[in-house]
Design an enzyme around this catalytic site. Structure first.
Site, PDB file in Angstrom:
ATOM      1  CB  ALA A 211       3.335 -34.350 -38.841  1.00 45.99           C
ATOM      2  CG  HIS A 212       5.620 -33.617 -34.555  1.00 45.94           C
ATOM      3  ND1 HIS A 212       6.637 -34.479 -34.121  1.00 45.94           N
ATOM      4  CD2 HIS A 212       4.502 -34.823 -34.626  1.00 45.94           C
ATOM      5  CE1 HIS A 212       6.418 -35.761 -33.553  1.00 45.94           C
ATOM      6  NE2 HIS A 212       5.186 -36.020 -34.152  1.00 45.94           N
ATOM      7  CG  ASP A 213       9.919 -32.724 -33.925  1.00 51.81           C
ATOM      8  OD1 ASP A 213      10.371 -31.733 -33.310  1.00 51.81           O
ATOM      9  OD2 ASP A 213       8.912 -32.991 -33.280  1.00 51.81           O
TER      10      ASP A 213
ATOM     11  NE  ARG B 196       9.382 -39.174 -34.252  1.00 54.26           N
ATOM     12  CZ  ARG B 196       9.474 -40.340 -34.779  1.00 54.26           C
ATOM     13  NH1 ARG B 196      10.676 -40.683 -35.215  1.00 54.26           N
ATOM     14  NH2 ARG B 196       8.437 -41.161 -34.540  1.00 54.26           N
TER      15      ARG B 196
END
Length: 215
Positions: free
Chosen positions: A130-132, A150
């Protein structure tokens, strides 16, 4: 440029399949002197050291499952070596994703956005990132690993089949996460964690010596 694959085990053959699916030309496998086969799917197998196979007209893929061995092989080839990045055509890569040299995404996987994948990292089929997220150099994600947003997987960390990691968690350098674990808190460098939720069973040394090279 042709591609030399270092290692001819299961991962080496998966890398071959991925490269052929993307119309790359693979010139040879590089293996231990004791390896029995002379070719794999028509690709010659050379039993030789990395130094002997150094070729300025070739790119290398370090198709060895152990991250420390990949690290040592990259060092052995030296600064002038060129590494191919392996990206399966069925992988879904979103915008603003960076993928380091020599990284291997060897099957359908999903990477959303704002993700950094380090050099010589290994991402197996079925992974979702997922993102980051940030994946360090030489880390391994086993099949169907799921990283929430994250997450940081530091250098050389090894996540087994089906591991799930909660948002914002840090997996320390050269740590090991057992198959099926659910990680909801940070994992110390060099340690081993297992279970649901994941708990440590060993505190390791992130600077432990590597196993020998294949050749």
């Amino acid at each position: 440029m042709t591609v030399h694959i270092y290692g001819a085990g299961g991962l080496g053959r998966e890398v071959l399949a991925t490269l052929l699916a993307t119309q790359e030309r693979v010139s040879c496998f590089i293996v231990d002197p004791g390896f029995a086969a002379s070719d794999i799917r028509g690709v010659p197998v050379h039993a030789a050291s990395l130094d002997a196979m150094r070729d300025p007209a070739a790119r290398f893929v370090l198709a060895v499952g152990d991250g420390r061995t990949r690290q040592r092989a990259a060092s052995s080839l030296g600064e002038g070596a060129i590494f191919a990045t392996v990206l399966h055509p069925a992988a879904t890569i979103g915008p603003w994703v960076s993928i380091g040299e020599g990284a291997m995404i060897i099957g359908p996987a999903s990477i959303t956005t704002e993700v950094a994948v380090g050099a010589h990292a290994l991402i197996n089929p079925g992974c979702t990132i997922a993102h980051d997220c940030v994946l360090g150099d030489f880390c391994n994600l086993g099949p169907s690993v799921s990283l929430a947003g994250r997450v940081r997987v530091q250098e050389g960390a090894n996540l087994g089949v089906g591991v799930s990691v909660a948002p914002g968690v840090v997996i320390g350098a050269w740590a090991t996460v057992g198959a099926g674990a659910v990680v909801i808190r940070d994992v110390e460098p060099g340690s081993t964690v297992v279970g649901v939720p994941a708990r440590p069973i060993r505190r390791g040394n992130a600077g432990a010596s590597a196993p020998p090279l294949l050749s």
